[in-house]
Design an enzyme around this catalytic site. Structure first.
Site, short mmCIF file in Angstrom:
data_model
loop_
_atom_site.label_atom_id
_atom_site.label_comp_id
_atom_site.label_asym_id
_atom_site.label_seq_id
_atom_site.Cartn_x
_atom_site.Cartn_y
_atom_site.Cartn_z
N GLU A 1 -3.12 6.41 2.62
CA GLU A 1 -2.65 6.10 2.23
C GLU A 1 -3.10 4.86 1.27
OE1 GLU A 1 -4.00 3.67 6.10
OE2 GLU A 1 -2.69 6.35 7.12
N GLU B 1 0.32 10.61 10.25
CA GLU B 1 0.11 10.38 11.10
C GLU B 1 0.60 9.94 11.48
OE1 GLU B 1 -3.15 7.90 10.01
OE2 GLU B 1 -4.42 8.87 8.54
#
Ligand code: CA
Length: 489
Positions: free
Chosen positions: A335, A427
Site C-alpha cells: 500500500e 487484502e
C-alpha cells in the site's frame, strides 16, 4: 492522507490492522489527467444525473461544462445519493463512465447497481467536468438503476454513460519469475498460479487465528495463509516482540498450504512512541519521524544503514523458509501509494528505490530464491518495473457486505502489468462474490481476507456469504490445492 477506517489493534502477536482505504476502484490514478480522460465511445449512452432520483442532494447549473440541463451537487451527509435510471437495457456487461467534477480535491464515491454495492471509486481532483472510467457493470435486461452515494462527498455528478464491454483478450501471463535463479519451488508455485489464472480463485486468509476460525466454523480451510513479518522488525524486537509467523508458515507448508507474507515494517528509527502513536504503530507515517527519502539519499547515513540492518534481519527469517523449501508470495512495502506507511510517505520515487534496494539485497546479497515478488500499488507512477515484479496486486475494503467484483481495480492492474503479470487481491474486507468474478471477468488469482472481525463479525462478510464463497466450485480451498511445489516438474 486520512485513514478512513479506525485502526484496530490487537497486541497479542496478531497483525495490527489499519491499511484500508485504497479501496474499490482507484479508477483514474494520479498522474493521468482525468479531464483528458478517454472519449466516450460512439456506442455509449449518456444518462444525466440531474434527471435521477435525488436524496439529500440538489441540481445546480452554475459551473460551466456540464451536459444536459445541470449536475447534481451537495453530497455531504453519508446517505446523500442520486439514483439514475437506465431504461430498456438489453442487459450484459457494460463499461461505466462517470462524468463529474471535484473542485475541492480528490474524493471517493460509493456506487450501487440495482441497489447492490459495487465498491467505491476514487474521483481525482478536477475543476472542469471530466469523464472517469469506473469499471464494468453487469446490467440486467430491462430497467436498471445506478446509484452514486456520498462516500467522501463534496463532488458533483453530471452524468453517467454506458457502453457494451469488449471481450477480454486472452491473458499474456508467462509465469516466468523475474529472478532468473528462482528456486524450483518458487517456479512451480508461480507456474501453478499462472495455470489456474482465470480458472477459479484461490482462497486466502490473514492470520492463523482467523484460519482456525474458518476451519472450526466452515469446516474447510483456505489455500493461502497470510502472515506478517511485523514482529521481526528490529525496532520491535528490541522492545520485546517475538515473531511467530515464520514458525506458522513452516507448519502451514507441512500441511500443504501456500504462504504469503506482508511486512508491517516498524520504522528502523524515529519512533514517536507517545499515546496514540505508540512504538508498535511504528509502520505508520504518523508514528515515526523516519524519512525514507533522506535515508536513501545518503548511503553513508545511519538511517541507510538501519534500512539494511532491518532487511538483513528479515532475510534471516526468509532464509529459514528457503531452507525448508517454502516458496513465499512476498509482499513488502504494501500500500505504498497510500502514503500512510512511512515507506510511501515521501512519494513514488523513494518507495520504488527502496523496493529495488530490497530486491537486490534479498536476491543478490542474501541469495533468497524462494520469493515471488508481489507489488501492491495500482498507480503506474509507483510501479518499480517489470524486471523486479512477479505479481501486481491491490488491497480493497469496500463497505461491509459489498461483494462486488472490484473489476475497475482489476482492470487497472491488468493494464499496469500489461496483462503479463498475475493480478491478486492481497487484502480484502468483504470477499467478492465468485459468481460476479466470472460474470465480470475479474480473474483475481487469489484473495486474502483480513483478520478478525473482517472475517467473523457477520457484517463485513455474513456467515451465509462465507459459506457461499468457501463451497463455491470456482474457489480453491486447501484440500483442492494439490502439489503446487512440484507443479509442472
Ligand atoms: Ca448533466
Amino acid at each position: 492522507m486520512t485513514m478512513r477506517t479506525p485502526i484496530r489493534t490487537t497486541l497479542a502477536g496478531a497483525a495490527l490492522v489499519g491499511l484500508l482505504a485504497t479501496t474499490g476502484a482507484t479508477a483514474a490514478t494520479a498522474g493521468e489527467d482525468p479531464a483528458a480522460g478517454p472519449p466516450v465511445g460512439a456506442e455509449a449512452e449518456v444518462y444525466e444525473a440531474e434527471d435521477g432520483e435525488l436524496a439529500g442532494v440538489e441540481v445546480d447549473n452554475t459551473a460551466p461544462g456540464f451536459s444536459g440541463s445541470g449536475y447534481v451537487t451537495g453530497f455531504d451527509a453519508d446517505d446523500d445519493q442520486v439514483t439514475i435510471t437506465i431504461p430498456e437495457s438489453p442487459g450484459g456487461l457494460h463499461e461505466l463512465t462517470v462524468h463529474y467534477r471535484t473542485p475541492s480535491g480528490q474524493k471517493n464515491a460509493v456506487l450501487l447497481l440495482n441497489g447492490s454495492g459495487m465498491g467505491e471509486i476514487t474521483l481525482p481532483e478536477t475543476d472542469e467536468f471530466a469523464a472517469l472510467p469506473a469499471g464494468k457493470v453487469l446490467l440486467q435486461e430491462g430497467t436498471n438503476t445506478l446509484t452514486v452515494r456520498s462516500g467522501w462527498g463534496w463532488y458533483e455528478i453530471d452524468a453517467i454513460s454506458l457502453e457494451p464491454a469488449a471481450e477480454r483478450p486472452p491473458h499474456q501471463v508467462t509465469g516466468e519469475p523475474v529472478n532468473p535463479d528462482a528456486s524450483p519451488e518458487a517456479r512451480s508455485l508461480l507456474g501453478y498460479l499462472t495455470d489456474h489464472y482465470g480458472n477459479g480463485i484461490l482462497s486466502g486468509q490473514q492470520d492463523m487465528a482467523s484460519i482456525e476460525w474458518i476451519e472450526e466454523n466452515l469446516g474447510t480451510s483456505p489455500a493461502i495463509a497470510g502472515l506478517d513479518l511485523m514482529d521481526y522488525s528490529p525496532s520491535r524486537v528490541e522492545r520485546g516482540t517475538v515473531g511467530v509467523d515464520v514458525d506458522h508458515a513452516l507448519d502451514w507448508d507441512e500441511g500443504g498450504g501456500i504462504t504469503t507474507f506482508v511486512w508491517h515494517w516498524n520504522a528502523p528509527s524515529g519512533l514517536i512512541d507517545e499515546p496514540g502513536n505508540e512504538w508498535w504503530r511504528g509502520f505508520y507515517t504518523e508514528a515515526t519521524t523516519f524519512d525514507v527519502e533522506a535515508a536513501l539519499a545518503d548511503p553513508t547515513s545511519e538511517d541507510y544503514g538501519l534500512l539494511l540492518r532491518d532487511i538483513d534481519a528479515i532475510a534471516d527469517e526468509l532464509q529459514r523458509l528457503e531452507d525448508a523449501g517454502v516458496p513465499v508470495l512476498w509482499r513488502p512495502l504494501h500500500e505504498a501509494e497510500g502514503g500512510w506507511f512511512w515507506w510511501g510517505a515521501k512519494g513514488a520515487e523513494p518507495a520504488k528505490e527502496l523496493w529495488r534496494l530490497m530486491y537486490d539485497r534479498l536476491t543478490e546479497v542474501h541469495g533468497l530464491d524462494n520469493l515471488i515478488w508481489v507489488w501492491n500499488s495500482v498507480d503506474p507512477e509507483w510501479y518499480p518495473g517489470d524486471d523486479v515484479v512477479d505479481i501486481v496486486s491491490a488491497d480493497s475494503y469496500p463497505p461491509p457486505g459489498d461483494h462486488g467484483p472490484l473489476s475497475a481495480t482489476y482492470d487497472q492492474l491488468v493494464e499496469l502489468g500489461q496483462d503479463r503479470k498475475l493480478v491478486a487481491l492481497t487484502e480484502c474486507g468483504p470477499i467478492p462474490d465468485p459468481d460476479l468474478l466470472t460474470a465480470y471477468r475479474a480473474d483475481w488469482s487469489w484473495f486474502v481476507t483480513w483478520s478478525g472481525e473482517f472475517l467473523t463479525d457477520g457484517n463485513w462478510n455474513s456467515r451465509e456469504h462465507l459459506e457461499h464463497v468457501y463451497s463455491h466450485p470456482d474457489v480453491i480451498t486447501l484440500d483442492e490445492v494439490g502439489d503446487f511445489k512440484n507443479h509442472g516438474r
